[in-house]
Design a protein around this motif. Sequence first.
Motif, PDB file in Angstrom:
ATOM      1  N   THR A   1     130.890  25.738  -9.891  1.00  0.00           N
ATOM      2  CA  THR A   1     129.454  25.533  -9.740  1.00  0.00           C
ATOM      3  C   THR A   1     128.862  25.161 -11.081  1.00  0.00           C
ATOM      4  N   ALA A   2     128.022  24.181 -11.058  1.00  0.00           N
ATOM      5  CA  ALA A   2     127.393  23.703 -12.283  1.00  0.00           C
ATOM      6  C   ALA A   2     125.989  24.280 -12.390  1.00  0.00           C
ATOM      7  N   VAL A   3     125.504  24.388 -13.600  1.00  0.00           N
ATOM      8  CA  VAL A   3     124.140  24.850 -13.826  1.00  0.00           C
ATOM      9  C   VAL A   3     123.205  23.740 -13.370  1.00  0.00           C
ATOM     10  N   PRO A   4     122.214  24.083 -12.551  1.00  0.00           N
ATOM     11  CA  PRO A   4     121.292  23.029 -12.116  1.00  0.00           C
ATOM     12  C   PRO A   4     120.628  22.360 -13.312  1.00  0.00           C
ATOM     13  N   ALA A   5     120.425  21.062 -13.203  1.00  0.00           N
ATOM     14  CA  ALA A   5     119.873  20.287 -14.309  1.00  0.00           C
ATOM     15  C   ALA A   5     118.462  20.742 -14.662  1.00  0.00           C
ATOM     16  N   THR A   6     117.672  21.200 -13.679  1.00  0.00           N
ATOM     17  CA  THR A   6     116.305  21.612 -13.973  1.00  0.00           C
ATOM     18  C   THR A   6     116.282  22.855 -14.846  1.00  0.00           C
ATOM     19  N   VAL A   7     117.201  23.788 -14.606  1.00  0.00           N
ATOM     20  CA  VAL A   7     117.254  24.995 -15.425  1.00  0.00           C
ATOM     21  C   VAL A   7     117.653  24.645 -16.847  1.00  0.00           C
ATOM     22  N   ALA A   8     118.651  23.783 -16.993  1.00  0.00           N
ATOM     23  CA  ALA A   8     119.102  23.393 -18.327  1.00  0.00           C
ATOM     24  C   ALA A   8     117.998  22.630 -19.054  1.00  0.00           C
ATOM     25  N   ASN A   9     117.295  21.752 -18.357  1.00  0.00           N
ATOM     26  CA  ASN A   9     116.233  20.973 -18.995  1.00  0.00           C
ATOM     27  C   ASN A   9     115.066  21.863 -19.412  1.00  0.00           C
ATOM     28  N   GLU A  10     114.712  22.853 -18.583  1.00  0.00           N
ATOM     29  CA  GLU A  10     113.626  23.763 -18.938  1.00  0.00           C
ATOM     30  C   GLU A  10     113.980  24.574 -20.173  1.00  0.00           C
ATOM     31  N   ALA A  11     115.223  25.016 -20.253  1.00  0.00           N
ATOM     32  CA  ALA A  11     115.655  25.785 -21.421  1.00  0.00           C
ATOM     33  C   ALA A  11     115.623  24.909 -22.669  1.00  0.00           C
ATOM     34  N   ASP A  12     116.039  23.660 -22.543  1.00  0.00           N
ATOM     35  CA  ASP A  12     116.010  22.741 -23.685  1.00  0.00           C
ATOM     36  C   ASP A  12     114.578  22.459 -24.133  1.00  0.00           C
ATOM     37  N   GLU A  13     113.691  22.261 -23.169  1.00  0.00           N
ATOM     38  CA  GLU A  13     112.302  21.987 -23.512  1.00  0.00           C
ATOM     39  C   GLU A  13     111.669  23.164 -24.239  1.00  0.00           C
ATOM     40  N   ALA A  14     111.960  24.392 -23.790  1.00  0.00           N
ATOM     41  CA  ALA A  14     111.424  25.575 -24.457  1.00  0.00           C
ATOM     42  C   ALA A  14     111.958  25.670 -25.884  1.00  0.00           C
ATOM     43  N   GLU A  15     113.227  25.349 -26.054  1.00  0.00           N
ATOM     44  CA  GLU A  15     113.827  25.390 -27.391  1.00  0.00           C
ATOM     45  C   GLU A  15     113.199  24.335 -28.304  1.00  0.00           C
ATOM     46  N   TYR A  16     112.957  23.144 -27.763  1.00  0.00           N
ATOM     47  CA  TYR A  16     112.328  22.086 -28.542  1.00  0.00           C
ATOM     48  C   TYR A  16     110.903  22.444 -28.946  1.00  0.00           C
ATOM     49  N   ARG A  17     110.189  23.111 -28.047  1.00  0.00           N
ATOM     50  CA  ARG A  17     108.813  23.532 -28.375  1.00  0.00           C
ATOM     51  C   ARG A  17     108.820  24.533 -29.527  1.00  0.00           C
ATOM     52  N   GLN A  18     109.799  25.449 -29.499  1.00  0.00           N
ATOM     53  CA  GLN A  18     109.886  26.437 -30.588  1.00  0.00           C
ATOM     54  C   GLN A  18     110.226  25.755 -31.894  1.00  0.00           C
ATOM     55  N   ALA A  19     111.099  24.758 -31.851  1.00  0.00           N
ATOM     56  CA  ALA A  19     111.521  24.068 -33.074  1.00  0.00           C
ATOM     57  C   ALA A  19     110.364  23.257 -33.674  1.00  0.00           C
ATOM     58  N   ALA A  20     109.460  22.772 -32.829  1.00  0.00           N
ATOM     59  CA  ALA A  20     108.362  21.956 -33.316  1.00  0.00           C
ATOM     60  C   ALA A  20     107.340  22.889 -33.885  1.00  0.00           C
TER      61      ALA A  20
END
Length: 95
Positions: free
Chosen positions: A76-95
Amino acid sequence: MTDHTTTPVAAPRDNLFGVCAALGEDFGFNPLWLRLGFAVALLFSLEKVLLAYVALGVLVLVSRLLFPNRVRTTATAVPATVANEADEAEYRQAA
């Protein structure tokens, strides 16, 4: 971002009738071990190894013809929406 797609263990062009791959899939082990076993056995008796390979090939063919709709387990793969949301949150913190 890179697109992570899953590929089969061995492409169909990399198999000799797919016997080792089919047995590995059916019994849940890496087909490389069976291929290595055949390679080592080839050093001792070519005829016996070829006979065993053909016999296993017939066994796989018969099992696939008798039970064509067998459900195969897949990872089973991690759904793309969950991975994208986690990436977006990480990018917001980095900015």
